[in-house]
Design a protein around this motif. Structure first.
Motif, mmCIF file in Angstrom:
data_model
loop_
_atom_site.group_PDB
_atom_site.id
_atom_site.type_symbol
_atom_site.label_atom_id
_atom_site.label_comp_id
_atom_site.label_asym_id
_atom_site.label_seq_id
_atom_site.Cartn_x
_atom_site.Cartn_y
_atom_site.Cartn_z
ATOM 1 N N GLU A 294 0.825 -1.207 0.000
ATOM 2 C CA GLU A 294 0.000 0.000 0.000
ATOM 3 C C GLU A 294 0.859 1.257 0.000
ATOM 4 O O GLU A 294 0.584 2.208 -0.744
ATOM 5 C CB GLU A 294 -0.940 -0.008 1.203
ATOM 6 N N GLN A 295 1.901 1.277 0.826
ATOM 7 C CA GLN A 295 2.755 2.461 0.892
ATOM 8 C C GLN A 295 3.561 2.652 -0.389
ATOM 9 O O GLN A 295 3.760 3.771 -0.852
ATOM 10 C CB GLN A 295 3.693 2.374 2.096
ATOM 11 N N ARG A 296 3.997 1.547 -0.968
ATOM 12 C CA ARG A 296 4.817 1.599 -2.182
ATOM 13 C C ARG A 296 3.958 1.892 -3.404
ATOM 14 O O ARG A 296 4.261 2.768 -4.202
ATOM 15 C CB ARG A 296 5.536 0.260 -2.342
ATOM 16 N N PHE A 297 2.864 1.164 -3.562
ATOM 17 C CA PHE A 297 2.026 1.249 -4.754
ATOM 18 C C PHE A 297 1.141 2.494 -4.742
ATOM 19 O O PHE A 297 1.111 3.244 -5.706
ATOM 20 C CB PHE A 297 1.175 -0.021 -4.853
ATOM 21 N N PHE A 298 0.448 2.714 -3.650
ATOM 22 C CA PHE A 298 -0.489 3.831 -3.583
ATOM 23 C C PHE A 298 0.157 5.114 -3.064
ATOM 24 O O PHE A 298 -0.227 6.210 -3.460
ATOM 25 C CB PHE A 298 -1.703 3.474 -2.717
ATOM 26 N N GLY A 299 1.126 4.976 -2.156
ATOM 27 C CA GLY A 299 1.765 6.155 -1.584
ATOM 28 C C GLY A 299 3.006 6.607 -2.324
ATOM 29 O O GLY A 299 3.472 7.721 -2.143
ATOM 30 N N GLY A 300 3.568 5.718 -3.146
ATOM 31 C CA GLY A 300 4.756 6.071 -3.907
ATOM 32 C C GLY A 300 6.017 6.202 -3.069
ATOM 33 O O GLY A 300 6.993 6.815 -3.501
#
Length: 100
Positions: free
Chosen positions: A54-60
């Motif tokens: 979630e942090q990597r994919f959606f939060g960048g």
């Protein structure tokens, strides 16, 4: 032997990539639902992995930023990221093979 090795690596199955920070803005609704379902399954199995995705994919966020946010080592976050990607690849490959 080559055919057997190809089968181990997907054997021509459609490739779905997770581009960091490129959330499903161009995806159709079925894809978004499939990703959400896969993330829910991942969260039940591996909560840390789901948070990393979630942090990597959606939060960048970078892996280094996630490690700092989670209070874990970079090595731990790297392992979680690799395991989560593998889990989601299988889940989403199954969806693509039989979109129902």
């Amino acid at each position: 032997a080559i055919a057997r090795q190809a089968g181990k690596r997907g054997g021509g199955a459609p490739v779905i990539t997770l581009a960091e920070g490129d959330a499903a803005r161009d995806s159709n609704l079925d894809d978004v639902i499939a990703i959400d379902d896969a993330l829910k399954k991942l969260a039940a199995f591996d909560p840390r992995g789901a948070r990393v995705v979630e942090q990597r994919f959606f939060g960048g966020l970078t892996l280094e930023e996630i490690a700092e946010t989670e209070g874990d080592s970079l090595a731990t976050i790297n392992r979680a990221w690799r395991a989560a990607r593998a889990f989601l690849t299988v889940e989403l490959r199954d969806f693509r093979a039989d979109p129902g």
